[in-house]
Design a protein around this motif. Structure first.
Motif, PDB file in Angstrom:
ATOM      1  N   PHE B 107      15.405   4.267  12.658  1.00  0.00           N
ATOM      2  CA  PHE B 107      15.198   3.273  11.529  1.00  0.00           C
ATOM      3  C   PHE B 107      13.823   3.165  11.002  1.00  0.00           C
ATOM      4  N   ALA B 108      12.805   3.378  12.091  1.00  0.00           N
ATOM      5  CA  ALA B 108      11.390   3.316  11.787  1.00  0.00           C
ATOM      6  C   ALA B 108      11.042   4.148  10.641  1.00  0.00           C
ATOM      7  N   ALA B 109      11.736   5.444  10.674  1.00  0.00           N
ATOM      8  CA  ALA B 109      11.230   6.512   9.793  1.00  0.00           C
ATOM      9  C   ALA B 109      11.593   5.856   8.293  1.00  0.00           C
ATOM     10  N   SER B 110      12.873   5.110   8.148  1.00  0.00           N
ATOM     11  CA  SER B 110      13.166   4.844   7.008  1.00  0.00           C
ATOM     12  C   SER B 110      12.331   3.824   6.490  1.00  0.00           C
ATOM     13  N   MET B 111      12.019   2.921   7.553  1.00  0.00           N
ATOM     14  CA  MET B 111      11.206   1.671   7.101  1.00  0.00           C
ATOM     15  C   MET B 111       9.794   2.094   6.754  1.00  0.00           C
ATOM     16  N   ALA B 112       9.250   3.093   7.343  1.00  0.00           N
ATOM     17  CA  ALA B 112       7.776   3.655   6.943  1.00  0.00           C
ATOM     18  C   ALA B 112       7.952   3.887   5.590  1.00  0.00           C
ATOM     19  N   GLU B 113       9.196   4.513   5.128  1.00  0.00           N
ATOM     20  CA  GLU B 113       9.405   4.931   3.754  1.00  0.00           C
ATOM     21  C   GLU B 113       9.388   3.584   2.626  1.00  0.00           C
ATOM     22  N   VAL B 114       9.887   2.681   3.183  1.00  0.00           N
ATOM     23  CA  VAL B 114      10.303   1.278   2.427  1.00  0.00           C
ATOM     24  C   VAL B 114       9.023   0.783   2.321  1.00  0.00           C
ATOM     25  N   PHE B 115       8.104   0.622   3.267  1.00  0.00           N
ATOM     26  CA  PHE B 115       7.059  -0.184   3.259  1.00  0.00           C
ATOM     27  C   PHE B 115       6.022   0.657   2.279  1.00  0.00           C
ATOM     28  N   ARG B 116       5.931   1.894   2.672  1.00  0.00           N
ATOM     29  CA  ARG B 116       4.808   2.641   1.921  1.00  0.00           C
ATOM     30  C   ARG B 116       5.135   2.408   0.282  1.00  0.00           C
ATOM     31  N   SER B 117       6.393   2.892  -0.089  1.00  0.00           N
ATOM     32  CA  SER B 117       6.618   2.604  -1.428  1.00  0.00           C
ATOM     33  C   SER B 117       6.323   1.196  -2.061  1.00  0.00           C
ATOM     34  N   ALA B 118       6.757   0.457  -1.256  1.00  0.00           N
ATOM     35  CA  ALA B 118       6.445  -0.945  -1.626  1.00  0.00           C
ATOM     36  C   ALA B 118       5.080  -1.136  -1.999  1.00  0.00           C
ATOM     37  N   TYR B 119       4.241  -0.740  -0.958  1.00  0.00           N
ATOM     38  CA  TYR B 119       3.028  -1.142  -0.952  1.00  0.00           C
ATOM     39  C   TYR B 119       2.282  -0.456  -2.366  1.00  0.00           C
ATOM     40  N   GLU B 120       2.904   0.744  -2.397  1.00  0.00           N
ATOM     41  CA  GLU B 120       2.169   1.398  -3.459  1.00  0.00           C
ATOM     42  C   GLU B 120       2.733   1.179  -4.968  1.00  0.00           C
ATOM     43  N   ALA B 121       3.929   0.472  -4.748  1.00  0.00           N
ATOM     44  CA  ALA B 121       4.392   0.172  -6.051  1.00  0.00           C
ATOM     45  C   ALA B 121       3.575  -0.992  -6.955  1.00  0.00           C
ATOM     46  N   VAL B 122       2.897  -1.586  -6.064  1.00  0.00           N
ATOM     47  CA  VAL B 122       2.064  -2.846  -6.603  1.00  0.00           C
ATOM     48  C   VAL B 122       1.125  -2.427  -7.018  1.00  0.00           C
ATOM     49  N   ASP B 123       0.774  -2.629  -8.347  1.00  0.00           N
ATOM     50  CA  ASP B 123      -0.551  -2.531  -9.105  1.00  0.00           C
ATOM     51  C   ASP B 123      -1.512  -2.969  -8.460  1.00  0.00           C
ATOM     52  N   LYS B 124      -2.682  -2.380  -8.305  1.00  0.00           N
ATOM     53  CA  LYS B 124      -4.095  -2.842  -7.717  1.00  0.00           C
ATOM     54  C   LYS B 124      -4.588  -4.031  -8.386  1.00  0.00           C
ATOM     55  N   GLY B 125      -4.284  -3.997  -9.997  1.00  0.00           N
ATOM     56  CA  GLY B 125      -4.932  -5.102 -10.879  1.00  0.00           C
ATOM     57  C   GLY B 125      -4.296  -6.387 -10.505  1.00  0.00           C
ATOM     58  N   GLN B 126      -3.134  -6.276  -9.643  1.00  0.00           N
ATOM     59  CA  GLN B 126      -2.325  -7.612  -9.207  1.00  0.00           C
ATOM     60  C   GLN B 126      -3.573  -8.596  -8.463  1.00  0.00           C
ATOM     61  N   ARG B 127      -4.038  -7.964  -7.515  1.00  0.00           N
ATOM     62  CA  ARG B 127      -4.917  -8.615  -6.723  1.00  0.00           C
ATOM     63  C   ARG B 127      -6.219  -8.783  -7.372  1.00  0.00           C
ATOM     64  N   GLU B 128      -6.758  -7.998  -8.113  1.00  0.00           N
ATOM     65  CA  GLU B 128      -8.070  -8.320  -8.807  1.00  0.00           C
ATOM     66  C   GLU B 128      -7.757  -9.685  -9.851  1.00  0.00           C
ATOM     67  N   ALA B 129      -6.587  -9.528 -10.420  1.00  0.00           N
ATOM     68  CA  ALA B 129      -6.219 -10.696 -11.154  1.00  0.00           C
ATOM     69  C   ALA B 129      -6.200 -12.055 -10.558  1.00  0.00           C
ATOM     70  N   ALA B 130      -5.481 -11.873  -9.458  1.00  0.00           N
ATOM     71  CA  ALA B 130      -5.288 -13.250  -8.775  1.00  0.00           C
ATOM     72  C   ALA B 130      -6.611 -13.553  -7.975  1.00  0.00           C
ATOM     73  N   VAL B 131      -7.485 -12.781  -7.418  1.00  0.00           N
ATOM     74  CA  VAL B 131      -8.666 -13.383  -7.097  1.00  0.00           C
ATOM     75  C   VAL B 131      -9.797 -13.851  -8.357  1.00  0.00           C
TER      76      VAL B 131
END
Lengths: 250, 238, 237
Positions: B107-131
């Motif tokens: 399951f860890a191998a599947s979750m690693a993919e889940v986490f990574r794709s979720a992390y990469e899917a969110v645009d970096k500009g979102q953090r910048e805009a929030a800050v």
């Protein structure tokens, strides 16, 4: 040559076409104008059965049919006599420019391969793409793609060419090359029905201008008539708006 | 043809349902340990360190290629011997321990993919805009980034969860008594004569469980994404 | 911890003989399931109401239940049903219990993979722009012609990564074929191991063999993808 009457079409509750008639003679360049949502694109698509109209009749070079109940055979015959140029080109992504053009000849019309190749090359040469035969759509600019789209349409030697806003998806600097090709075709006597927003182009090439609004034809006449002495209030308002915009841009 | 007793399906269902908690415990335990390990793997792939990335990628590649049942047997027969060489005796560990260990590794191998794709899917500009509107880093992460990550992760997580539940049914092969194991027991007690009925009852149970998981995921996705209704897919081959 | 390397080498040689069996199941399954799955994907987006309901239910049940359960169920159902059909309906004296059990493996994995592939193809078809069909129709192609020449090639390319995933999963699932007494890789390893309780060694061997097979499958798909997706590459000039 082509005569359609009383074309009706609704999408759900939305009545898009409320009885549209059109008559096209050989060599005519018919330009259809109108605000967005006026039904002009839907009307054009009905002529090629890309949309099935709810009512209306078509007489086309000896074919007589109800639009709603046209048989597969009739649809196929009409499609072989017409050719459609799409707003977003719709080139076959898995075929080269040359294959895009030969496909309709070899597969749909059973033209021998050698002849199809020759005709396809001639068509691509005519639209100025003799150096792009083996390029895939993804390797061409928008203007080049649309010119392949036009080559694909003229190669099958259709009785009528249908253009659905052929330049709307293009960057401004690429519009000219496509319009130039279309003007060339017009001069050579092709029969065309064109939906467009290019007013200058319409004034220059149209033998007949149709103004549509709210699913009906509001006014039609020669280009000169429509652009200089429009009679209907809605036409006047539309032209004032788009031509002012046009001036404004300049 | 052999006799078929549809009413036995109804008779056997309540007996099987009694063992749902075992199946659920395996799933929950695996999700917990597997996710922890999965976060480490995902971090290994996202972080700059080369060694971590290579190790994590290698692990995920290998796990993706190994049938669950082979890994289950390897863990069941191999782990006690391996730990024994380090002086740790787990010969008395319950079957559940081996099952959760095996499926956590998978399951860890599947979750690693889940986490990574979720992390990469969110645009970096979102953090910048929030800050830029005055949020703190934590607020930006918690209020803006995290909800978007979760939304992206839900379909893939759901897939992994359903797969885990289905693959978990293999636990009976080492003798764990979950719903599948109980089903096999019942068949054994009747000398194989009710196998079809028991299997059909199990079909119903697993199918309902899958549908419940997917419905639950669909609902939470809607709550998190009132603006969209599209599902993203994840393909791993390249 | 000590590993019996002599045993491992012998098991490895034995297991090699199981590779053709494993690959046969994978290849036969893919050959049958791909066209079936594609047909299902097309008809799912088509009009027939009842047909579509049946397909949706079938896919949902198959994807919502464990493969091992499907194997156990069909393996206890099929022989008796076939036996009945052959003896009572056809009046033949063929003994179904002499049938090579790989036949049952084909049935199970085809049923399973068809459902998975139908979903793969459905989503691949939905990535092909609607305009492609319109353009094909507008130049006079028939619908079947458009599907074969324009839509399918593009859908296949879009589906390749997922077909690869499906194939890897299928390869892994075949490790359960031993439950139907098929002599595949896993079955041979189990048999070898049971003589002297060398389970750990036997499973380590097939662990490696599966990684090798899985890499081979991915390699084949990688090459195929590069070959067919020519039209997606940017121009080199």
């Amino acid at each position: 040559m082509l005569k359609v009457k009383e074309v009706q079409k609704a999408f759900g509750d939305n009545q898009v076409l409320r009885g549209v008639d059109i008559e096209v003679a050989k060599g005519d360049i018919v330009v259809i104008l109108g605000p967005s949502g006026s039904g002009k694109t839907t009307f054009l698509r009905c002529l090629n059965f890309l949309e099935r109209a709810d009512g209306g009749t078509m007489d086309f070079d000896g074919i007589h049919t109800e639009l709603k109940s046209a048989s597969k055979a009739v649809v196929s015959r009409v499609r072989k006599k017409t050719a459609f140029v799409f707003q977003n080109y719709n080139l076959f992504q898995n075929k080269t420019a040359l294959q895009n053009v030969t496909e309709g000849l070899i597969v749909a019309r059973k033209v021998p391969k050698a002849e199809a190749l020759a005709r396809a090359k001639a068509a691509l040469d005519k639209v100025g793409l003799s150096d792009r035969y083996d390029y895939y759509p993804s390797q061409l600019s928008g203007g080049q793609q649309q010119r392949v789209g036009i080559a694909r349409a003229i190669a099958v030697d259709p009785d009528v060419l249908l253009f659905d806003e052929p330049t709307s998806a293009l960057d401004p600097e690429l519009i000219g090359e496509v319009l130039a090709v279309m003007k060339k075709l017009a001069k050579e006597g092709a029969t065309m029905i064109i939906v467009t927003h290019e007013m200058t182009f319409a004034q220059e090439v149209a033998s007949k201008v149709i103004f549509m609004d709210g699913g009906v034809i509001v006014e039609q006449g020669s280009a000169k008539q429509i652009f200089t002495t429009p009679k209907e209030e809605r036409t006047i308002q539309f032209l004032r708006r788009v031509l002012k915009d046009f001036d404004y841009v300049i | 043809m052999r006799p078929f007793h549809p009413q036995f399906i109804l008779e056997v269902l309540p007996q099987l349902v009694l063992y749902l908690p075992v199946t659920a415990a395996i799933v929950v335990g695996t999700v917990f340990f597997g996710s922890l390990f999965g976060i480490l793997l995902a971090a290994g792939r996202i972080r700059r360190g080369r060694a971590g990335r290579i190790l994590a990628n290698l692990y995920i590649y290998v796990i993706r290629c190994v049938p669950s049942i082979v890994l289950l047997f390897l863990v069941y027969y191999g782990l006690p011997e391996l730990l024994n060489t380090f002086g740790v005796n787990i010969n008395d560990a319950g079957k559940g321990f081996f099952v959760i260990t095996t499926f956590s590794l998978l399951f860890a191998a599947s979750m690693a993919e889940v986490f990574r794709s979720a992390y990469e899917a969110v645009d970096k500009g979102q953090r910048e805009a929030a800050v830029s509107v005055g949020m703190t880093e934590f607020q930006a992460f918690y209020r803006i980034i995290l909800p978007q990550c979760i939304r992206v992760a839900i379909p893939n997580f759901t897939n992994a969860l359903v797969n885990l539940m289905k693959e978990g049914s293999l636990a009976y092969t080492i003798g764990l008594i979950d719903i599948m194991g109980k089903g096999q027991l019942i068949i054994g007690q009747n000398h194989g004569s009710y196998s079809l009925e028991v299997y059909l009852a199990l079909f119903v149970l697993y199918w309902v469980l899958t549908i419940l998981i997917e419905k639950g995921a669909g609902l939470s996705e809607q709550r998190l994404a009132p603006d969209r209704n599209r599902r993203g897919g994840l393909s791993k081959c390249s | 911890m000590q590993l019996n390397t002599q045993f491992m080498w012998e098991t490895f040689l034995d297991v090699l003989q199981g590779i053709p069996v494993t690959l046969k199941i994978v290849v036969v399954t893919l050959l049958v399931s791909s066209p079936l799955g594609f047909l299902m994907a097309v008809s799912k987006s088509g009009e027939g109401r009842i047909g579509r309901r049946i397909i949706v239910a079938y896919v949902s049940v198959i994807r919502g239940t464990p493969v091992v359960l499907q194997i156990l169920f069909l393996y206890s159902l099929l022989p008796t049903v076939l036996n009945y059909l052959i003896k009572e309906v056809l009046g033949s004296s063929y003994n179904i219990f002499n049938l090579d059990p790989i036949f049952y493996a084909y049935v199970v994995f085809i049923l399973n993979t068809t459902a998975v592939l139908s979903e793969v193809f459905r989503s691949a078809l939905s990535t092909v722009n609607r305009g492609q069909m319109e353009a094909a129709l507008s130049i006079g192609m028939s619908r079947p012609q458009a599907y074969v020449r324009i839509i399918m090639p593009q859908a296949l390319v879009a589906a390749l990564p997922n077909i690869c995933n499906t194939t890897v999963n299928l390869l892994k699932s075949t490790s359960l074929a031993f439950m139907m007494t098929v002599k595949d890789i896993t079955a041979i390893a189990k048999i070898d191991a049971s003589f002297g309780y060398n389970y750990l060694e036997a499973y380590l061997v097939i662990f490696v063999v599966y990684i090798f097979l899985c890499s081979a499958v991915q390699g084949v798909f990688h090459l195929t993808e590069q070959g067919v997706a020519v039209y997606k590459k940017p121009v080199v000039s």
